[in-house]
Write an enzyme that holds these catalytic residues in place. Structure first.
Site, PDB file in Angstrom:
ATOM      1  N   SER A   1      -3.635  -8.044  -6.133  1.00 21.58           N
ATOM      2  CA  SER A   1      -5.092  -7.912  -6.195  1.00 21.58           C
ATOM      3  C   SER A   1      -5.547  -8.151  -7.619  1.00 21.58           C
ATOM      4  O   SER A   1      -4.820  -7.824  -8.578  1.00 21.58           O
ATOM      5  CB  SER A   1      -5.537  -6.520  -5.748  1.00 21.58           C
ATOM      6  OG  SER A   1      -6.909  -6.314  -6.024  1.00 21.58           O
TER       7      SER A   1
ATOM      8  N   TYR B   1      -4.932   2.339  -6.548  1.00 18.13           N
ATOM      9  CA  TYR B   1      -4.735   1.046  -5.879  1.00 18.13           C
ATOM     10  C   TYR B   1      -4.428  -0.033  -6.915  1.00 18.13           C
ATOM     11  O   TYR B   1      -3.494  -0.826  -6.754  1.00 18.13           O
ATOM     12  CB  TYR B   1      -5.997   0.692  -5.092  1.00 18.13           C
ATOM     13  CG  TYR B   1      -5.995  -0.697  -4.495  1.00 18.13           C
ATOM     14  CD1 TYR B   1      -5.314  -0.963  -3.307  1.00 18.13           C
ATOM     15  CD2 TYR B   1      -6.689  -1.746  -5.108  1.00 18.13           C
ATOM     16  CE1 TYR B   1      -5.317  -2.240  -2.758  1.00 18.13           C
ATOM     17  CE2 TYR B   1      -6.697  -3.018  -4.564  1.00 18.13           C
ATOM     18  CZ  TYR B   1      -6.007  -3.258  -3.387  1.00 18.13           C
ATOM     19  OH  TYR B   1      -6.003  -4.516  -2.842  1.00 18.13           O
TER      20      TYR B   1
END
Length: 253
Positions: free
Chosen positions: A148, A162
């Site tokens: 990501s 995350y």
């Protein structure tokens, strides 16, 4: 139209929705046989398999929790039993938590985040390496880790856990690529930015992609298909000399 990639076999973790689903369907369009892993939504997984078959590939749905070693081994076994030795893995399964100040994170939140996004990614990559490495009897192949853009932005005030988990995926990608290249395995990562998928709703912000996508240099959120195009390129012959690369699909963010 089925391309010359016909006869190749891939496992896609988290393949029943979002980016994983887009990757599965696009692989099917190119003639791949696809193992579609899912955690709990069997209906969505079966619909993805049907879409893969309609696109021209073969597909099976395989339930499994990537954070459980026995499940990971079983999903690889099932894919190879159905299709033959693997040529590729798209290591896509992942979760995100709700927007929250770091100081308020619970232990349980962080534990599950790292179980799925880090341990799960490592277990799946390890199993792929065991099966695809030429010295171990494999054919070689390609591992694509789904990271990501948060890994370099940090996700402050939203989900630092995350972002950190995806930073671990980036580091694994570089290390594995260098270790596995002599074994005939290429390892790369894609770092999606603001992509319009269900993951934002699962984190409690269903409008996040559209809202923040408008602030990117390209002025919009990306689509799952745009990420899938990069992922499928990385498993096919046009990217033969590419390994240890982190590819941002993020609209310039």
């Amino acid at each position: 139209m089925v391309s010359q990639a016909g006869g190749k076999h891939i496992l896609i973790t988290g393949g029943s929705r979002g980016i994983g689903r887009a990757c599965a369907i696009m692989a099917g369009q190119r003639g791949w046989s696809v193992g579609v892993n899912y955690a709990g939504n069997e209906k969505a997984a079966l619909e993805t398999v049907q879409a893969v078959q309609k696109a021209g590939g073969r597909g099976i749905a395989i339930r499994g929790d990537v954070a459980r070693e026995a499940d990971v081994i079983a999903m690889f076994d099932a894919t190879e039993k159905a299709f033959g030795k693997l040529d590729a893995l798209i290591n896509n399964a992942g979760i995100v938590g709700p927007k929250q100040a770091f100081a308020d994170y619970s232990f349980e939140r962080m534990q599950r985040m790292f179980e799925i996004n880090v341990l799960g990614a490592y277990l799946c990559a390890r199993e792929a390496a065991r099966r695809m490495a030429k010295p171990r009897g494999g054919k070689g192949g390609s591992i694509v880790n789904m990271s990501s853009i948060a890994s370099r932005l940090g996700a402050a005030g939203e989900y630092v856990d995350y972002a950190g988990s995806k930073g671990a995926v980036d580091t694994m990608t570089i290390g594995l690529a260098r270790e596995l290249a002599p074994d005939g395995i290429r390892v790369n990562a894609i770092r999606p930015g603001l992509i319009d998928t269900e993951i934002h709703a699962s984190g409690g912000q269903p409008d996040r992609a559209a809202r923040l996508g408008a602030t990117t240099p390209m002025g919009r959120a990306g689509t799952a298909d745009e990420v899938a195009e990069a992922a499928i390129w990385l498993i096919e012959n046009g990217s033969d000399y590419l390994t240890a690369s982190l590819i941002d699909v993020a609209g310039g963010r």
